[in-house]
Design a protein around this motif. Structure first.
Motif, PDB file in Angstrom:
ATOM      1  N   GLN A 216       0.854  -1.186   0.000  1.00 24.86           N
ATOM      2  CA  GLN A 216       0.000   0.000   0.000  1.00 24.86           C
ATOM      3  C   GLN A 216       0.891   1.238   0.000  1.00 24.86           C
ATOM      4  O   GLN A 216       1.881   1.312   0.730  1.00 24.86           O
TER       5      GLN A 216
ATOM      6  N   PRO B  46     -11.337   1.955   4.479  1.00 27.06           N
ATOM      7  CA  PRO B  46     -10.784   0.608   4.706  1.00 27.06           C
ATOM      8  C   PRO B  46      -9.488   0.395   3.931  1.00 27.06           C
ATOM      9  O   PRO B  46      -9.325   0.903   2.823  1.00 27.06           O
ATOM     10  N   ASN B  47      -8.583  -0.332   4.527  1.00 29.09           N
ATOM     11  CA  ASN B  47      -7.333  -0.690   3.863  1.00 29.09           C
ATOM     12  C   ASN B  47      -7.568  -1.936   3.024  1.00 29.09           C
ATOM     13  O   ASN B  47      -8.418  -2.765   3.357  1.00 29.09           O
ATOM     14  N   ALA B  48      -6.852  -2.065   1.932  1.00 27.23           N
ATOM     15  CA  ALA B  48      -6.996  -3.250   1.085  1.00 27.23           C
ATOM     16  C   ALA B  48      -6.458  -4.473   1.825  1.00 27.23           C
ATOM     17  O   ALA B  48      -5.491  -4.384   2.575  1.00 27.23           O
ATOM     18  N   GLN B  49      -7.100  -5.588   1.617  1.00 20.80           N
ATOM     19  CA  GLN B  49      -6.661  -6.838   2.215  1.00 20.80           C
ATOM     20  C   GLN B  49      -6.048  -7.716   1.121  1.00 20.80           C
ATOM     21  O   GLN B  49      -6.749  -8.331   0.336  1.00 20.80           O
ATOM     22  N   ARG B  50      -4.748  -7.751   1.084  1.00 17.43           N
ATOM     23  CA  ARG B  50      -4.074  -8.587   0.095  1.00 17.43           C
ATOM     24  C   ARG B  50      -4.109 -10.034   0.573  1.00 17.43           C
ATOM     25  O   ARG B  50      -3.896 -10.315   1.749  1.00 17.43           O
TER      26      ARG B  50
ATOM     27  N   LYS C 265      -2.650   3.604   1.437  1.00 14.86           N
ATOM     28  CA  LYS C 265      -2.989   3.448   2.848  1.00 14.86           C
ATOM     29  C   LYS C 265      -4.035   4.491   3.243  1.00 14.86           C
ATOM     30  O   LYS C 265      -4.058   5.588   2.676  1.00 14.86           O
TER      31      LYS C 265
ATOM     32  N   GLY D 297      -6.308  -8.003  -5.075  1.00 15.75           N
ATOM     33  CA  GLY D 297      -6.177  -9.444  -4.891  1.00 15.75           C
ATOM     34  C   GLY D 297      -5.799 -10.171  -6.159  1.00 15.75           C
ATOM     35  O   GLY D 297      -5.787 -11.405  -6.188  1.00 15.75           O
TER      36      GLY D 297
END
Length: 396
Positions: free
Chosen positions: A163, A277-281, A198, A345
Motif C-alpha cells: 500500500q 478501509p485498507n486493502a486486504q491482500r 494506505k 487481490g
C-alpha cells in the motif's frame, strides 16, 4: 614545474566546481529545510544539471508541501527523467521504496515504450521507460524501482506489492490525457489508486493551468489541464481535497498558449480518508498449490488454442515465476520475473526478461486454493488447469 602548475590549476578548477555546485544546491534549499531534505538535495546521486534546475523547481518547498517523510512508499507518476525520483529516494531512505510509475501506451512496440527524448543528463535519446531505467540502474539508488504499467489493460491496472503512502506527479497527469493514452480511463485508474493507498495516504499533483472551462481538452495542444476538472476527477474516486499551493503561480502566463518552463502551475493535494478501509491482500498460502506446478492457461475445454496461444506459468514460493509458450509461438515464448498480489487481490507479474518488456506489470485474477489436477473455467470461457510438476508441451 609544468606538472606542479597543472596540478594546482586542476585543484583550483575542482574547488571552484565544488563551490559552484554547493552554492547551486544551497540557493534552492529553504532556510528551514530539514536535515533529511538538505541531504537529499545535496546527494552526489543527483546530476549537476538537475541541481542547476533547483532554483526554478523549488523542490524543498514542493516536497515540504507534499509532506514526504522517511519510510514512505511513494509512486512518482510519469516521472520523466527522474528529477523528483532521485530526490524522493534520498528522503524516504534505504528501507522504503520510490516507484517510478511509467505509463505504457496502447499498441505494439515501440509505441508503448513512449516517445524517444533526450534527457539533458544523457548523451543519447531514450524512450520514456529507458529514461526511468537509467535512474533505477544507478548503483546508489537501490530503493528506486521502475513499474511500467498499461492503465488501459485488464479492466484497469495499478499494481503494487504494498500500500502506498503517496502518489506524486510533476506535470504528468496532463500527459495521461493526451492522444497517446486515449484508451486510458483515468477516472477508473484513480479509483484503483485509491484502493492501492494506505488510509491517510496523499496524492500530490502539479500541472500547467488551463483556462476556466477547458477541462482536459487542451492537454494535447497546450500541455495544460483545468484545476477544477482535475479536482472533480480525483475526488470522485474517493479522495478528499486537502489543500493547494500557489508556489508556481504566474499571473502573466497566457493560458491560451502552449505551456513553457515558466507556465502558471497549480499544486493540488488530496488525501485518502483515515477511516477508509485498507486493502486486504491475500496471504501467499492461497496459491500454495501452484508452487512448482504448471498453471496451464488460455486453453479451451479440449486443450486447443482459441484466439490466444496456450501459456504455462510456474510460480515459486520465493516470489519468482517463469512463463512460456509452445516452441515458435509469439514474440516472447519465454519470460520470467517476480510476482505479487495487488490491492484488488489479483496476481501481478513484474517482467525482468525479455529485455524489451523489463519492468512491465501485468495483473490478472487467479483462482485460489487449487491443487495439481484441478481444472476450472475462467470468466472469458477459457479452461485453466494445474498440471503436476514441470509439464511441458507435447513432443517438446
Amino acid at each position: 614545474k609544468t606538472r606542479a602548475y597543472f596540478g594546482g590549476f586542476m585543484r583550483l578548477r575542482l574547488e571552484l566546481l565544488i563551490s559552484a555546485l554547493t552554492f547551486t544546491a544551497s540557493t534552492a534549499i529553504a532556510a528551514d529545510a530539514s536535515p533529511v531534505m538538505t541531504a537529499a538535495l545535496r546527494s552526489p546521486s543527483r546530476p549537476p544539471l538537475d541541481m542547476e534546475r533547483d532554483a526554478q523547481m523549488k523542490p524543498a518547498d514542493v516536497l515540504a508541501f507534499a509532506g514526504v517523510k522517511p519510510g514512505m512508499a511513494v509512486a512518482d507518476l510519469v516521472p520523466g527523467y527522474g528529477y523528483y525520483s532521485r530526490i524522493l529516494s534520498g528522503i524516504v531512505g534505504a528501507n522504503a521504496h520510490v516507484y517510478m510509475l511509467v505509463p505504457q501506451a496502447a499498441g505494439d512496440l515501440p509505441a508503448r515504450l513512449g516517445p524517444v527524448t533526450k534527457d539533458p543528463n544523457q548523451n543519447i535519446p531514450l524512450s520514456r521507460v529507458e529514461n526511468a531505467y537509467s535512474v533505477q540502474d544507478s548503483p546508489d539508488l537501490k530503493n528506486v524501482v521502475v513499474y511500467w504499467e498499461g492503465f488501459h489493460l485488464n479492466n484497469g491496472l495499478f499494481g503494487f506489492p504494498e500500500q502506498l503512502d503517496m502518489i506524486f506527479s510533476d506535470r504528468g497527469y496532463h500527459v495521461l490525457k493526451t492522444k497517446e493514452f486515449e484508451k486510458t480511463d483515468m477516472a477508473a485508474t484513480d479509483k484503483l489508486m485509491f484502493l492501492g493507498m494506505k488510509p491517510g495516504g496523499t496524492i500530490v499533483l502539479i500541472d500547467n493551468a488551463a483556462n476556466k472551462g477547458a477541462g482536459f481538452g487542451v492537454a494535447d495542444s497546450l500541455g495544460r489541464i483545468e484545476a477544477d476538472a482535475l479536482k472533480a476527477e480525483i475526488t470522485s474516486a474517493g479522495f478528499v481535497f486537502d489543500g493547494e499551493s500557489n508556489l508556481f503561480a504566474n499571473a502573466s502566463d497566457d493560458h491560451g498558449k502552449p505551456a513553457g518552463d515558466n507556465a502558471d502551475r497549480f499544486i493540488l493535494r488530496f488525501k485518502k480518508p483515515a477511516n477508509a478501509p485498507n486493502a486486504q491482500r491475500p496471504p501467499v498460502s492461497v496459491i500454495a498449490g501452484y508452487f512448482e506446478n504448471t498453471h496451464r492457461s488460455n486453453t479451451t475445454a479440449t486443450g486447443t488454442v482459441t484466439g490466444q496461444r496456450e501459456r504455462r506459468v510456474i510460480y515459486h514460493a520465493n516470489g519468482t515465476y517463469q512463463e512460456f509458450g509452445a516452441k515458435g509461438t509469439g514474440s516472447n515464448p519465454w519470460q520470467n520475473g517476480t510476482w505479487f498480489f495487488d490491492a484488488q487481490g489479483r496476481i501481478c507479474m513484474l517482467h525482468e526478461m525479455p529485455v524489451d518488456q523489463r519492468g512491465q506489470i501485468n495483473c490478472n485474477p487467479l483462482t485460489y486454493n487449487k491443487k495439481a489436477g484441478d481444472k476450472w473455467t475462467t470468466a472469458d470461457g477459457k479452461t485453466d488447469e494445474l498440471v503436476k510438476g514441470y509439464a511441458y508441451f507435447p513432443n517438446q
